[in-house]
Design an enzyme around this catalytic site. Structure first.
Site, PDB file in Angstrom:
ATOM      1  N   GLU A   1      -1.273  12.097  -6.086  1.00 18.89           N
ATOM      2  CA  GLU A   1      -0.629  12.121  -4.757  1.00 18.89           C
ATOM      3  C   GLU A   1       0.742  12.803  -4.778  1.00 18.89           C
ATOM      4  O   GLU A   1       1.724  12.255  -4.294  1.00 18.89           O
ATOM      5  CB  GLU A   1      -0.514  10.691  -4.206  1.00 18.89           C
ATOM      6  CG  GLU A   1      -1.871  10.009  -4.109  1.00 18.89           C
ATOM      7  CD  GLU A   1      -1.805   8.565  -3.607  1.00 18.89           C
ATOM      8  OE1 GLU A   1      -0.698   8.051  -3.382  1.00 18.89           O
ATOM      9  OE2 GLU A   1      -2.885   7.960  -3.443  1.00 18.89           O
TER      10      GLU A   1
ATOM     11  N   ASN B   1      -5.036  14.558  -8.531  1.00 19.57           N
ATOM     12  CA  ASN B   1      -5.844  13.660  -7.703  1.00 19.57           C
ATOM     13  C   ASN B   1      -5.089  13.321  -6.420  1.00 19.57           C
ATOM     14  O   ASN B   1      -3.873  13.118  -6.451  1.00 19.57           O
ATOM     15  CB  ASN B   1      -6.061  12.371  -8.529  1.00 19.57           C
ATOM     16  CG  ASN B   1      -7.056  11.410  -7.938  1.00 19.57           C
ATOM     17  OD1 ASN B   1      -8.187  11.799  -7.670  1.00 19.57           O
ATOM     18  ND2 ASN B   1      -6.653  10.155  -7.747  1.00 19.57           N
TER      19      ASN B   1
ATOM     20  N   HIS C   1     -10.939   8.215   0.487  1.00 20.04           N
ATOM     21  CA  HIS C   1     -10.746   6.994   1.284  1.00 20.04           C
ATOM     22  C   HIS C   1     -11.032   7.367   2.735  1.00 20.04           C
ATOM     23  O   HIS C   1     -10.185   7.939   3.425  1.00 20.04           O
ATOM     24  CB  HIS C   1      -9.314   6.465   1.127  1.00 20.04           C
ATOM     25  CG  HIS C   1      -9.027   5.972  -0.255  1.00 20.04           C
ATOM     26  ND1 HIS C   1      -9.672   4.876  -0.788  1.00 20.04           N
ATOM     27  CD2 HIS C   1      -8.201   6.429  -1.226  1.00 20.04           C
ATOM     28  CE1 HIS C   1      -9.238   4.673  -2.031  1.00 20.04           C
ATOM     29  NE2 HIS C   1      -8.356   5.606  -2.320  1.00 20.04           N
TER      30      HIS C   1
ATOM     31  N   GLU D   1     -12.256   7.910  -5.573  1.00 20.51           N
ATOM     32  CA  GLU D   1     -11.912   6.594  -5.010  1.00 20.51           C
ATOM     33  C   GLU D   1     -12.667   6.361  -3.699  1.00 20.51           C
ATOM     34  O   GLU D   1     -12.087   5.912  -2.711  1.00 20.51           O
ATOM     35  CB  GLU D   1     -10.393   6.489  -4.765  1.00 20.51           C
ATOM     36  CG  GLU D   1      -9.572   6.786  -6.004  1.00 20.51           C
ATOM     37  CD  GLU D   1      -8.066   6.594  -5.830  1.00 20.51           C
ATOM     38  OE1 GLU D   1      -7.639   5.972  -4.831  1.00 20.51           O
ATOM     39  OE2 GLU D   1      -7.320   7.071  -6.696  1.00 20.51           O
TER      40      GLU D   1
ATOM     41  N   ASP E   1     -14.379   5.056  -0.586  1.00 22.99           N
ATOM     42  CA  ASP E   1     -14.685   3.875   0.220  1.00 22.99           C
ATOM     43  C   ASP E   1     -14.683   4.302   1.685  1.00 22.99           C
ATOM     44  O   ASP E   1     -14.089   5.323   2.039  1.00 22.99           O
ATOM     45  CB  ASP E   1     -13.746   2.684  -0.043  1.00 22.99           C
ATOM     46  CG  ASP E   1     -12.261   2.991   0.077  1.00 22.99           C
ATOM     47  OD1 ASP E   1     -11.903   3.995   0.726  1.00 22.99           O
ATOM     48  OD2 ASP E   1     -11.456   2.228  -0.469  1.00 22.99           O
TER      49      ASP E   1
HETATM   50  C1  XIL Z   1      -4.562   0.557  -4.680  1.00 23.39           C
HETATM   51  C2  XIL Z   1      -5.224  -0.669  -5.311  1.00 23.39           C
HETATM   52  O1  XIL Z   1      -6.574  -0.686  -4.919  1.00 23.39           O
HETATM   53  C3  XIL Z   1      -4.536  -1.942  -4.894  1.00 23.39           C
HETATM   54  O2  XIL Z   1      -5.022  -3.040  -5.652  1.00 23.39           O
HETATM   55  C4  XIL Z   1      -3.021  -1.842  -5.067  1.00 23.39           C
HETATM   56  O3  XIL Z   1      -2.410  -3.001  -4.555  1.00 23.39           O
HETATM   57  C5  XIL Z   1      -2.483  -0.593  -4.393  1.00 23.39           C
HETATM   58  O4  XIL Z   1      -3.163   0.561  -4.882  1.00 23.39           O
HETATM   59  N1  XIL Z   1      -4.760   5.646  -3.958  1.00 23.39           N
HETATM   60  C6  XIL Z   1      -4.732   5.404  -5.307  1.00 23.39           C
HETATM   61  C7  XIL Z   1      -5.005   4.042  -5.823  1.00 23.39           C
HETATM   62  O5  XIL Z   1      -4.595   6.361  -6.095  1.00 23.39           O
HETATM   63  O6  XIL Z   1      -4.324   3.793  -7.029  1.00 23.39           O
HETATM   64  C8  XIL Z   1      -4.674   2.981  -4.780  1.00 23.39           C
HETATM   65  O7  XIL Z   1      -5.092   1.718  -5.303  1.00 23.39           O
HETATM   66  C9  XIL Z   1      -5.353   3.298  -3.477  1.00 23.39           C
HETATM   67  C10 XIL Z   1      -4.885   4.637  -2.945  1.00 23.39           C
END
Ligand code: XIL
Length: 377
Positions: free
Chosen positions: A181, A224, A260, A289, A291
């Site tokens: 990020e 990423n 996400h 990641e 979802d």
């Molecule tokens: C999130 C986790 O799922 C949580 O448990 C934590 O409190 C905050 O971070 N992008 C990312 C991840 O790269 O590391 C993040 O994970 C979600 C967004």
């Protein structure tokens, strides 16, 4: 919506039946009264389904929001959850256990037990590990963000961190999200939030890649981010940076699209096209990641239309990775609504995972399974 099957006790159910099983009526039905959900455990293993070269992964719960959630440590205490992780996935990622905040409570200390436990588990279960993450603006310890350090000390801190952590797991972590990020949604470098970028700009990204490569020459090194599914200012910024880094000989090997997604926004229909922009540079790509969150009521329930959209989004995201040969891993950011990070971070949204709170399959699970089998199945 995509053709969706739910294989249950050998029977193949239609998408409408799958939705009904999940407590939803089909679209157009005026009475969205939920029917009781029979608990159905998965009867296929996602890890067995995809083409060669595609690992199916999951983030393993621990640290972060779990620490304050009031339930026992999921990975340490919940055997049913551990079984699902072992059975369903061929890759695991630490949800938080490799982040600075978790690993480094003080400047002198490295707290490796949480990360070690996940890696040992992965090896026992024939799973590969994706390392997340080394250079990020978030979840950093206060001693780092509020400390007084010279530029030289800051650089040395990151170098020591990377040499120590990547070195410890040399040969045991296949992919590393080296930088996470680093651009905002306009494609501007996050110099205000990230204490390393603030001082060194993108040169520190090149350094981080080199240090990681020195510590484990076989590790596959990634950039990423989220909101880079589509072609746009943010993914363009990554494309330009990746081009520059490669031209300068930096050991960059992959680009990770977090994925996400929310049904409140359109599906990023050019995901595959965008992934191919990066594979055309010679990189591999991954969805890191995934979802898909949906609007929920106070009890965490979703409307049938949103569940249908969720099924479609999961399926299309997996389709894109399956279609791109150099898409080497697909990681779900959690597997069960029991432990999802979504409700705590996105007000009014939830139900984002492929298994429900009771570890029973949702239509989204079936969509992922179907898509993993590929278009010819
Ligand atoms: C999130 C986790 O799922 C949580 O448990 C934590 O409190 C905050 O971070 N992008 C990312 C991840 O790269 O590391 C993040 O994970 C979600 C967004």
């Amino acid at each position: 919506m995509r053709a969706t099957r739910l294989v249950r006790n050998g029977a193949v159910l239609s998408a409408a039946a799958a939705l009904a099983l999940a407590g939803c009526t089909s679209a157009g039905d005026p009475s969205p009264t939920p029917t009781p959900t029979p608990a159905a455990a998965p009867d296929v293993a996602l890890r067995d389904l995809p083409r060669a070269g595609l690992a199916v992964g999951v983030a393993v719960a621990g640290g972060g929001h779990h620490a304050a959630a009031g339930y026992p440590d999921p990975f340490g205490e919940d055997d049913a959850y551990r079984d699902v992780i072992a059975e369903q996935f061929s890759s695991v990622t630490h949800e938080n256990q490799l982040k600075w905040e978790f690993l480094r409570p003080t400047r002198e200390e490295f707290r490796f037990e949480g990360a070690d436990a996940v890696i040992d588990f992965a090896e026992e279960n024939g799973q590969q590990v994706r390392g997340h993450t080394l250079l990020w603006h978030s979840q950093n310890p206060r001693w780092l963000t509020s400390g007084t350090f010279t530029d030289e000390e800051m650089r040395a801190l990151l170098q020591e961190h990377i040499a120590t952590v990547v070195g410890r797991y040399k040969g045991r972590i296949v992919h590393w999200d080296v930088a996470n990020e680093i651009f905002d949604d306009s494609g501007v470098l996050r110099t205000e939030e990230n204490p390393f970028l603030a001082r060194f700009g993108t040169t520190i990204v090149a350094d981080a890649l080199r240090w990681a490569h020195e510590a484990d020459p076989d590790a596959v090194l990634y950039l990423n981010d989220f909101n880079v599914e589509s072609v746009g200012p943010k993914s363009d910024a990554y494309l330009a940076l990746a081009t520059e880094l490669l031209a300068a000989g930096a050991p960059l090997h992959g680009f990770g699209v977090q994925g996400h997604l929310s049904t409140q926004y359109p599906f990023p229909g050019d995901l595959e096209t965008n992934l191919r922009r990066f594979t055309d540079l010679g990189l591999e790509v991954a969805i890191t990641e995934l979802d898909v969150r949906v609007p929920v009521d106070g009890a965490g329930r979703a409307e049938p239309d949103d569940v249908e959209k969720q099924v479609e989004y999961y399926g299309r995201a997996v389709d894109a990775c399956v279609a791109v040969e150099r898409c080497t891993s697909l990681t779900l950011w959690g597997v069960t609504d029991r432990y999802s990070w979504v409700p705590g971070f996105f007000a009014g949204e939830g139900s984002a995972m492929v298994l429900d709170e009771d570890l029973a399959v949702k239509p989204a699970f079936t969509a992922v399974a179907d898509a993993l089998r590929g278009p010819d199945a």
